[in-house]
Scaffold this motif. Structure first.
Motif, PDB file in Angstrom:
ATOM      1  N   LYS A   1       0.857  -1.187   0.000  1.00 13.56           N
ATOM      2  CA  LYS A   1       0.000   0.000   0.000  1.00 13.56           C
ATOM      3  C   LYS A   1       0.893   1.237   0.000  1.00 13.56           C
ATOM      4  N   HIS A   2       1.074   1.769  -1.186  1.00 14.66           N
ATOM      5  CA  HIS A   2       1.994   2.898  -1.363  1.00 14.66           C
ATOM      6  C   HIS A   2       1.328   4.216  -0.979  1.00 14.66           C
ATOM      7  N   TYR A   3       2.117   5.078  -0.298  1.00 15.73           N
ATOM      8  CA  TYR A   3       1.685   6.435   0.014  1.00 15.73           C
ATOM      9  C   TYR A   3       2.748   7.413  -0.477  1.00 15.73           C
ATOM     10  N   ALA A   4       2.307   8.622  -0.756  1.00 16.13           N
ATOM     11  CA  ALA A   4       3.221   9.646  -1.263  1.00 16.13           C
ATOM     12  C   ALA A   4       4.379   9.848  -0.296  1.00 16.13           C
ATOM     13  N   GLY A   5       5.606   9.811  -0.820  1.00 16.75           N
ATOM     14  CA  GLY A   5       6.788  10.081  -0.024  1.00 16.75           C
ATOM     15  C   GLY A   5       7.281   8.945   0.832  1.00 16.75           C
ATOM     16  N   ASP A   6       6.691   7.743   0.729  1.00 15.27           N
ATOM     17  CA  ASP A   6       7.150   6.649   1.606  1.00 15.27           C
ATOM     18  C   ASP A   6       8.407   5.949   1.086  1.00 15.27           C
TER      19      ASP A   6
ATOM     20  N   SER B   1       8.326   1.268  -3.691  1.00 16.60           N
ATOM     21  CA  SER B   1       7.640   1.006  -4.956  1.00 16.60           C
ATOM     22  C   SER B   1       6.401   0.161  -4.669  1.00 16.60           C
ATOM     23  N   PRO B   2       5.285   0.420  -5.360  1.00 20.98           N
ATOM     24  CA  PRO B   2       4.070  -0.359  -5.107  1.00 20.98           C
ATOM     25  C   PRO B   2       4.148  -1.761  -5.707  1.00 20.98           C
ATOM     26  N   ILE B   3       3.642  -2.732  -4.969  1.00 18.75           N
ATOM     27  CA  ILE B   3       3.558  -4.112  -5.454  1.00 18.75           C
ATOM     28  C   ILE B   3       2.239  -4.275  -6.198  1.00 18.75           C
TER      29      ILE B   3
ATOM     30  N   ASN C   1       0.679   2.550 -14.724  1.00 20.38           N
ATOM     31  CA  ASN C   1      -0.695   2.977 -14.426  1.00 20.38           C
ATOM     32  C   ASN C   1      -1.093   2.708 -12.972  1.00 20.38           C
ATOM     33  N   TYR C   2      -0.332   3.325 -12.076  1.00 20.12           N
ATOM     34  CA  TYR C   2      -0.674   3.348 -10.662  1.00 20.12           C
ATOM     35  C   TYR C   2      -1.167   4.761 -10.337  1.00 20.12           C
ATOM     36  N   ASN C   3      -2.408   4.873  -9.850  1.00 18.81           N
ATOM     37  CA  ASN C   3      -2.997   6.151  -9.436  1.00 18.81           C
ATOM     38  C   ASN C   3      -2.791   7.239 -10.497  1.00 18.81           C
TER      39      ASN C   3
ATOM     40  N   VAL D   1       4.374  -6.334 -13.970  1.00 18.50           N
ATOM     41  CA  VAL D   1       4.127  -7.087 -12.746  1.00 18.50           C
ATOM     42  C   VAL D   1       5.346  -6.834 -11.868  1.00 18.50           C
ATOM     43  N   MET D   2       5.156  -6.183 -10.707  1.00 17.97           N
ATOM     44  CA  MET D   2       6.310  -5.709  -9.938  1.00 17.97           C
ATOM     45  C   MET D   2       6.156  -5.962  -8.444  1.00 17.97           C
ATOM     46  N   GLY D   3       7.281  -6.262  -7.805  1.00 16.43           N
ATOM     47  CA  GLY D   3       7.295  -6.519  -6.379  1.00 16.43           C
ATOM     48  C   GLY D   3       8.485  -7.375  -5.994  1.00 16.43           C
ATOM     49  N   ASP D   4       8.677  -7.595  -4.715  1.00 15.17           N
ATOM     50  CA  ASP D   4       9.725  -8.501  -4.267  1.00 15.17           C
ATOM     51  C   ASP D   4       9.303  -9.952  -4.527  1.00 15.17           C
TER      52      ASP D   4
END
Length: 265
Positions: A135-140, A143-145, A195-197, A256-259
Motif C-alpha cells: 500500500k503505497h503512500y506519497a513520499g514513503d 515502490s508499489p507491489i 498505471n498506478y494512481n 508485474v512488480m514486487g519482491d
C-alpha cells in the motif's frame, strides 16, 4: 526293323512334369521387386543434388527441429498475482525485487507465444529506496507491489519508435540528484508511465491522481541513474529503448512488480 518308343508310364510323366514346374519356380527373376525395407529407403530419400551423378548415394531427408516449449505460467508468480493479469495480456514486464527492503531488482520482458511465455534477457534495475509495499503512500520511498497497465510513454528525447502514445517535452529535464549523490540528468530521456494512481491514455506528466494525492503517483519506468528511486523502476538507457520498441498496445502490456516473496503469493 521297327523302332520302339520308350514307354513312359503315367506316373513317371507326372514326376517329370512336377520336376519341370519345381525347376521353373526356383529360377531367379530377371527384375526382382525390392524388399519392403529397401522400398522404404528409396521413398524417403531425396533425389541426387544438381551436378551429382545419377548413381550418387541418396541423401536422407531430415525432419524439422521441434519448437521450443515455453512455460504456460509466468515463473515465480503465485495464484493471487497471476489472477490480476488480464486474460488478453500478451506482454509482461516482470520486475522482481531482490528483497522486500531492497532497492535492487531484475527485469525480464515476457511475450505470449504458442500458448507459453517466451522470456527475453534479464536486465539489472533499481526500485524504491526503501524497497516494496502493498500500500503505497506519497513520499514513503517504496515502490508499489502489483500489476499495472502500460499505455503511455514520453521523454526528453524524440520517440525511439514505440507503438505506445509518446509525449516529448522539455519538461522531462531535471538537474536534481539521487540518494547516493548521483546526477539525475538524463533519467527522463525516456519514460513509460506505470498505471498506478493515474489516468491511462494521458501524458506521463499528467498529474491526475484518481485515488487521491496522498497515495502518490508519477511512478514510471525510466533510465537508470545508478541508484535507488523514490518509487519508480529504472533500467539502462539502451534497455529502455528496446522496451519502448517492443511494447504494443494491441498486446495489452502490463508491468508485474514486487519482491520475490510477495509475487509468489
Amino acid at each position: 526293323m521297327r523302332l520302339h518308343r520308350p514307354y513312359i508310364s503315367a506316373a513317371a510323366a507326372v514326376v517329370v512334369s512336377s520336376l519341370g514346374i519345381a525347376a521353373y519356380q526356383h529360377l531367379p527373376e530377371k527384375n526382382p521387386a525390392p524388399a519392403p525395407e529397401t522400398a522404404a529407403v528409396v521413398q524417403d530419400a531425396a533425389p541426387p543434388a544438381s551436378g551429382q551423378p545419377a548413381d550418387a548415394p541418396a541423401t536422407p531427408r531430415t525432419s524439422a527441429p521441434p519448437k521450443p516449449q515455453y512455460p504456460e505460467l509466468l515463473p515465480g508468480l503465485g495464484p493471487r498475482t497471476l489472477s490480476r493479469i488480464p486474460a488478453d495480456t500478451r506482454q509482461v514486464v516482470l520486475v522482481r525485487g531482490a528483497g522486500k527492503e531492497s532497492a535492487k531488482s531484475k527485469v525480464v520482458f515476457y511475450e505470449r507465444v504458442d500458448g507459453g511465455w517466451r522470456p527475453g534477457a534479464v536486465w539489472d534495475a533499481h526500485n524504491g529506496y526503501k524497497g516494496w509495499t502493498d500500500k503505497h503512500y506519497a513520499g514513503d520511498l517504496h515502490s508499489p507491489i502489483g500489476v499495472f497497465g502500460l499505455t503511455d510513454a514520453g521523454g526528453l528525447l524524440a520517440d525511439p519508435g514505440t507503438k505506445l502514445t509518446y509525449h516529448r517535452s522539455n519538461g522531462f529535464s531535471t538537474d536534481a540528484r539521487g540518494f547516493l549523490g548521483e546526477s539525475l540528468a538524463g533519467s527522463f530521456d525516456y519514460v513509460i508511465a506505470i498505471n498506478y494512481n493515474r489516468q491511462p491514455g494521458t501524458s506521463p506528466m499528467n498529474g491526475a491522481q484518481p485515488m487521491g494525492a496522498n497515495r502518490g503517483g508519477g511512478i514510471w519506468i525510466h533510465v537508470d541513474h545508478g541508484g535507488p528511486t523514490h518509487a519508480c523502476v529504472s533500467i539502462a538507457k539502451a534497455h529502455m529503448k528496446q522496451l519502448l520498441r517492443v511494447l504494443d498496445p494491441a498486446d495489452h502490456p502490463v508491468v508485474v512488480m514486487g519482491d520475490s516473496a510477495s509475487l509468489a503469493r
